[in-house]
Design an enzyme around this catalytic site. Structure first.
Site, short mmCIF file in Angstrom:
data_model
loop_
_atom_site.label_atom_id
_atom_site.label_comp_id
_atom_site.label_asym_id
_atom_site.label_seq_id
_atom_site.Cartn_x
_atom_site.Cartn_y
_atom_site.Cartn_z
N HIS A 262 36.62 141.94 54.84
CA HIS A 262 35.33 142.09 55.52
C HIS A 262 35.11 141.10 56.49
O HIS A 262 35.35 140.02 56.39
CB HIS A 262 34.31 142.21 54.33
CG HIS A 262 33.13 142.86 54.82
ND1 HIS A 262 32.18 142.25 55.53
CD2 HIS A 262 32.51 144.04 54.57
CE1 HIS A 262 31.13 143.15 55.82
NE2 HIS A 262 31.08 144.41 55.06
N ASP A 316 34.26 149.52 49.58
CA ASP A 316 34.89 150.87 49.65
C ASP A 316 35.93 151.08 48.57
O ASP A 316 36.73 151.86 48.34
CB ASP A 316 35.65 151.03 51.05
CG ASP A 316 34.33 151.44 51.93
OD1 ASP A 316 33.33 152.29 51.77
OD2 ASP A 316 34.53 151.05 53.20
N1 CMC Z 1 44.68 143.81 54.35
C1 CMC Z 1 45.52 142.85 54.64
N2 CMC Z 1 45.08 141.87 55.55
C2 CMC Z 1 44.09 141.91 55.94
C3 CMC Z 1 42.89 142.88 55.75
C4 CMC Z 1 43.55 143.64 54.75
N3 CMC Z 1 42.61 144.87 54.38
N4 CMC Z 1 41.61 142.59 56.23
C5 CMC Z 1 42.15 141.34 56.95
N5 CMC Z 1 43.33 140.96 56.68
C6 CMC Z 1 43.71 139.65 57.42
C7 CMC Z 1 44.14 140.17 58.97
O1 CMC Z 1 45.71 140.64 58.71
C8 CMC Z 1 43.86 139.09 59.70
O2 CMC Z 1 44.87 138.01 59.22
P1 CMC Z 1 45.68 136.87 60.45
O3 CMC Z 1 44.62 136.02 60.44
O4 CMC Z 1 46.75 136.31 59.47
O5 CMC Z 1 46.29 137.78 61.56
C9 CMC Z 1 42.66 138.30 58.83
O6 CMC Z 1 42.72 138.87 57.65
C10 CMC Z 1 41.64 138.73 59.53
O7 CMC Z 1 41.52 140.24 59.75
P2 CMC Z 1 40.83 140.86 61.03
O8 CMC Z 1 41.27 142.37 61.04
O9 CMC Z 1 40.91 140.20 62.26
O10 CMC Z 1 39.39 140.79 60.30
P3 CMC Z 1 38.08 141.82 60.99
O11 CMC Z 1 36.89 140.96 60.77
O12 CMC Z 1 38.40 142.14 62.39
O13 CMC Z 1 38.12 143.12 60.12
C11 CMC Z 1 38.06 144.84 58.49
C12 CMC Z 1 37.48 143.30 59.08
C13 CMC Z 1 37.06 145.29 57.42
C14 CMC Z 1 38.07 145.85 59.61
C15 CMC Z 1 39.37 144.69 58.23
O14 CMC Z 1 39.30 143.51 57.00
C16 CMC Z 1 40.21 145.86 57.65
O15 CMC Z 1 40.60 146.44 58.45
N6 CMC Z 1 39.96 146.11 56.29
C17 CMC Z 1 40.74 147.39 55.78
C18 CMC Z 1 39.79 148.50 56.01
C19 CMC Z 1 38.62 148.50 55.24
O16 CMC Z 1 38.67 148.31 54.08
N7 CMC Z 1 37.33 148.58 55.85
C20 CMC Z 1 36.18 148.82 55.03
C21 CMC Z 1 35.01 147.68 55.61
S1 CMC Z 1 34.00 147.54 54.45
C22 CMC Z 1 32.85 148.60 54.67
C23 CMC Z 1 32.74 149.42 56.05
O17 CMC Z 1 32.29 148.42 56.99
O18 CMC Z 1 32.66 150.31 56.40
#
Ligand code: CMC
Length: 394
Positions: A262, A316
């Site tokens: 998140h 989720d």
């Molecule tokens: N699985 C594996 N690694 C992850 C995940 C994950 N679900 N989420 C973040 N990371 C890692 C990512 O690879 C990165 O690592 P590094 O720094 O080594 O490159 C680090 O954590 C930061 O990730 P990010 O993608 O830059 O983080 P963000 O704040 O841009 O994205 C997110 C947040 C929710 C989009 C992301 O965690 C994600 O894609 N999660 C999976 C999809 C999901 O479950 N979405 C629902 C979100 S909550 C409800 C909503 O908003 O609707």
């Protein structure tokens, strides 16, 4: 134009507004709506009361709540022309696309725009809260070739939705748990869909366009679409024994594990904790689910391997398991999220109108300047065009 601050992809950490609607403490896993802890609301409130709190800024009195419930109940039905329009939708289309089209279509029927008239605001709030669940349920029945069923006035908001969806009056525990799910999903500060709603609202367009744009934004797999993806992922994993290899593979490929991570929470999302508890309650009452064992193992393995990066279950992760047990089809998880989030979007719409200034951020231009126009006859290939441009651009 001078740039006020450094560029942050995804606007991470950049305040885009001031709001008193909800608050998240991502380090300590705290979520409050209008200052009230989400645990307390999940325990003691209902979705409609919570929607009132979010939209009107305070808890209603008994009379106010009754009136609000009554108004919503009165407006649940869809105009037959909306139902006719829905009959033309392809059954194979995603229900989020159907919902977005229906929400936007409401604007055709209620085209008077009077954003400074409290009666207009109230009517739009009531209509959207009342009709969105009916639209979701109607599309579900229609794509199966059935006629939509009419709402029942003797059923509460959540029980009535489950009834319209499944054509059966739900068990009271199921209706209660679904209602708590709606409360948990009702609002969450400025996420992508809320921001989208606010940007649209800031142009002073009608509230139906505001909600339609938010629905479109919520549909993506990185936002509301994740709960659907979680179930597909659990299906793919298939067994507890496959969890570790699955996580290893994701780490190797640097692919995201759905339902984890998140932007704000760096600990387990408090809503995931409540949803997990409710999932367990449901399994106790209605029988267990093999996917739950996979999910619990997945949470543990991800915490071991990625906990140091703050990757924990988000809202989720367990919601899909609850919806599955309630008999809700997988591709309706995001529309169900939308039913709940309409409350938050409307609260932000109202707040935006109170102190509106159109959103118009700046950008950092990374393109070139003074590129000559290449006449069509000289553009033989993309390569020629680029070469020509490069020759002339200093
Ligand atoms: N699985 C594996 N690694 C992850 C995940 C994950 N679900 N989420 C973040 N990371 C890692 C990512 O690879 C990165 O690592 P590094 O720094 O080594 O490159 C680090 O954590 C930061 O990730 P990010 O993608 O830059 O983080 P963000 O704040 O841009 O994205 C997110 C947040 C929710 C989009 C992301 O965690 C994600 O894609 N999660 C999976 C999809 C999901 O479950 N979405 C629902 C979100 S909550 C409800 C909503 O908003 O609707």
């Amino acid at each position: 134009m001078t740039v006020a601050c450094e560029y942050r992809p995804g606007l991470e950490g950049i305040p885009a507004t001031q709001s008193s609607i909800s608050y998240v403490d991502g380090q300590n896993g705290i979520l409050e709506y209008r200052g009230i802890n989400i645990e307390e609301l999940a325990q003691s409130s209902t979705f409609i009361e919570t929607a009132y709190l979010l939209i009107w800024g305070g808890l209603p009195t008994e009379d106010e709540l009754e009136e609000f419930k009554h108004e919503i109940q009165f407006h649940r039905r869809l105009k037959y022309r909306i139902r006719d329009m829905m009959k033309c939708f392809p059954e194979s289309g995603h229900p989020m696309d159907a919902l977005q089209a229906c929400a936007a279509a409401l604007g055709l029927f209620y085209s008077r725009r009077a954003l400074d008239d409290p009666a207009y605001i109230r009517a739009a709030v009531v209509r959207l809260l009342a009709k969105i669940p009916t639209m979701v349920a109607a599309f579900q029945l229609m794509r199966k070739g059935n006629d939509p069923i009419q709402p029942r006035d003797d059923l509460g908001y959540s029980a009535n939705f489950l009834y319209m969806l499944t054509e059966r009056v739900p068990d009271p525990l199921a209706a209660h748990i679904f209602d708590v799910c709606l409360t948990l999903h009702a609002e969450h500060t400025i996420n992508a869909s809320t921001f989208s709603a606010m940007v649209t609202a800031s142009t002073l367009t009608d509230p139906y366009a505001v909600i339609a744009s938010a629905v479109g934004t919520l549909a993506g797999p990185l936002h509301g679409g994740a709960s659907e993806e979680v179930i597909l992922m659990l299906e793919e994993i298939g067994s507890v024994a496959n969890v570790e290899p699955y996580v290893d593979q994701c780490m190797e490929r640097r692919s995201k594990i759905m339902g984890f991570g998140h932007r704000v929470y760096k600990v387990k999302d408090p809503r995931a904790t409540i949803l997990q508890r409710m999932a367990e309650q449901m399994f106790e009452q209605f029988g267990s689910d093999h996917y739950y064992d996979i999910a619990v193992k997945l949470e543990q393995v991800v915490a071991d391997r990625m906990g140091s990066k703050g990757i924990y279950p988000n809202v989720d992760f367990y919601s899909g398991l609850v919806y599955r047990k309630l008999g809700i089809p997988t591709d309706l998880y995001t529309p169900v999220f939308a039913i709940a989030r309409v409350a938050g979007w409307l609260a932000h719409w109202k707040e935006q109108l109170n102190e509106n200034r159109i959103f118009r951020p700046t950008q950092i231009y990374t393109g070139t300047h003074s590129v000559p126009f290449v006449p069509l006859e000289k553009r033989h290939s993309a390569q020629d065009r680029d070469m020509y441009a490069n020759l002339i651009t200093p």
